[in-house]
Design a protein around this motif. Sequence first.
Motif, mmCIF file in Angstrom:
data_model
loop_
_atom_site.group_PDB
_atom_site.id
_atom_site.type_symbol
_atom_site.label_atom_id
_atom_site.label_comp_id
_atom_site.label_asym_id
_atom_site.label_seq_id
_atom_site.Cartn_x
_atom_site.Cartn_y
_atom_site.Cartn_z
ATOM 1 N N ARG A 6 -43.565 -4.522 26.187
ATOM 2 C CA ARG A 6 -42.701 -4.011 25.020
ATOM 3 C C ARG A 6 -41.698 -2.963 24.941
ATOM 4 O O ARG A 6 -42.138 -1.893 25.693
ATOM 5 N N HIS A 7 -40.694 -3.080 23.998
ATOM 6 C CA HIS A 7 -39.933 -1.891 24.073
ATOM 7 C C HIS A 7 -40.635 -0.844 23.396
ATOM 8 O O HIS A 7 -41.376 -0.873 22.421
ATOM 9 N N ARG A 8 -40.207 0.473 24.048
ATOM 10 C CA ARG A 8 -40.738 1.544 23.389
ATOM 11 C C ARG A 8 -39.691 2.699 23.270
ATOM 12 O O ARG A 8 -38.765 2.863 23.928
ATOM 13 N N THR A 9 -40.071 3.704 22.548
ATOM 14 C CA THR A 9 -39.218 4.874 22.375
ATOM 15 C C THR A 9 -40.129 6.032 22.665
ATOM 16 O O THR A 9 -41.174 6.371 22.176
ATOM 17 N N ILE A 10 -39.662 6.586 23.856
ATOM 18 C CA ILE A 10 -40.463 7.920 24.508
ATOM 19 C C ILE A 10 -39.739 9.216 24.020
ATOM 20 O O ILE A 10 -38.213 9.000 24.651
ATOM 21 N N ALA A 11 -40.215 9.990 23.487
ATOM 22 C CA ALA A 11 -39.682 11.392 23.597
ATOM 23 C C ALA A 11 -40.348 12.545 24.293
ATOM 24 O O ALA A 11 -41.421 12.426 24.482
ATOM 25 N N PHE A 12 -39.209 13.314 24.598
ATOM 26 C CA PHE A 12 -39.561 14.471 25.507
ATOM 27 C C PHE A 12 -39.242 15.790 24.791
ATOM 28 O O PHE A 12 -38.131 15.688 24.300
ATOM 29 N N CYS A 13 -40.064 16.872 25.047
ATOM 30 C CA CYS A 13 -39.551 18.079 24.428
ATOM 31 C C CYS A 13 -39.579 19.185 25.265
ATOM 32 O O CYS A 13 -40.589 19.500 26.291
ATOM 33 N N LEU A 14 -38.350 20.013 25.658
ATOM 34 C CA LEU A 14 -38.637 21.165 26.589
ATOM 35 C C LEU A 14 -37.474 21.977 26.064
ATOM 36 O O LEU A 14 -36.088 21.585 26.027
#
Length: 398
Positions: A6-14
């Motif tokens: 399924r489509h997902r939204t993945i966030a990264f933080c740096l």
Amino acid sequence: MLNGDRHRTIAFCLLSYRPDHPAGVERSLAALMKGLRQLGHTTLMLAAGPSQAADAAEPDLVRLTSLQLPCPATNDDVRSALTDPIPVAAEVSAVLAERGVDIACWGDTLWGLGYLNAAPPEVRTALMVHKIRPAGDERWLRALAKASVVCPASAYLAQEGAEAGWDTSRWRTVPNALETMPPAVLGAERELLRRDGPIRIVSRVEPAKGLAELIEAIPPGWNRPVELVLAEADFEFWPGMQTDVIDACRAAAARWPGLITIRPALSWHQVPPYLAGAAATVISSTEPETFCFTAAEALSAGTPVVGFDHGNVPLLTGAAGRVVPLHGGADALWSALKALLDDPAAYHAAATAAPRRVAAHTPAAAANALLAAVDNAPPRSNRVTVPSPAVSGSSTSH
């Protein structure tokens, strides 16, 4: 979906992230984002302000307004900016909620805000590990405890964590990936490089990279060109660190007029083809590399690697180069390099083996590993936890 998911939204933080930033953590996360997009998912990156002109190259980049950093910044600068972490945590949580994020990946304990764990309760989180922190680092302890899953960037790091005594039952390796793999240079063209090609070294400016010491150890009679790309990052471990290293490299190079060339930073996509045109590269790091992107990129192009026998470099290189004992110092690196270049059969065997050493390190493979790690993690039961402003402990970055 390309992978049936399924489509997902993945966030990264740096906090230090910017396009083409010459640092391994940034490159690791950029490749992961690329792989996730290839699989049909949506990504975004949260970084500290202020905005930069180069941001336009990364449409998924979101600059935080609650946290501004100087350039270059030190760990003390970050800790000072987070004296009161509540506004930053609130902004991060709000962005994740507004964007409908399914997975939040903290790029580091401090610089990736892993210790804040500022995600809405329904969001699964991954702590991306690029360095094992000391047991007394309270932020590291908080980050480990709060993340849904802990993702070291190499099998070497996972093993290092286990050997240090950490509970790695929730650790799942997500191997670093290479954004760009150029066609390998082999055969007749590789033979021309063996005979007369330059030695090319690409490195972030840091004392532990051993760059000035490597140049100083060039043996008498060496006549092959050496090109050194020095890339300055937006962070340093103390003010003036990078200037000191560059000055030391230039002073050492001045003893070899016409032989040593010091070049400015390259973009991420320029590094692999640049290393493809080298006879070999040398990794002179005196501290263990936990992955080593420049070694991997050289190997992908068929360029042999010479380095010390610690960290991930020997595991990456295998039969595609030479490693020497650290106690042998830079002299041993030059001796091993010369022996390899002087042995056509051994050199071409190493070059032929090189691309196979990193062929599996694709963005899609890394993305699938991340999704599998998160999917197999237990659901988070904790809500957003913001440490008190007086949190103690230290944390180094990158």
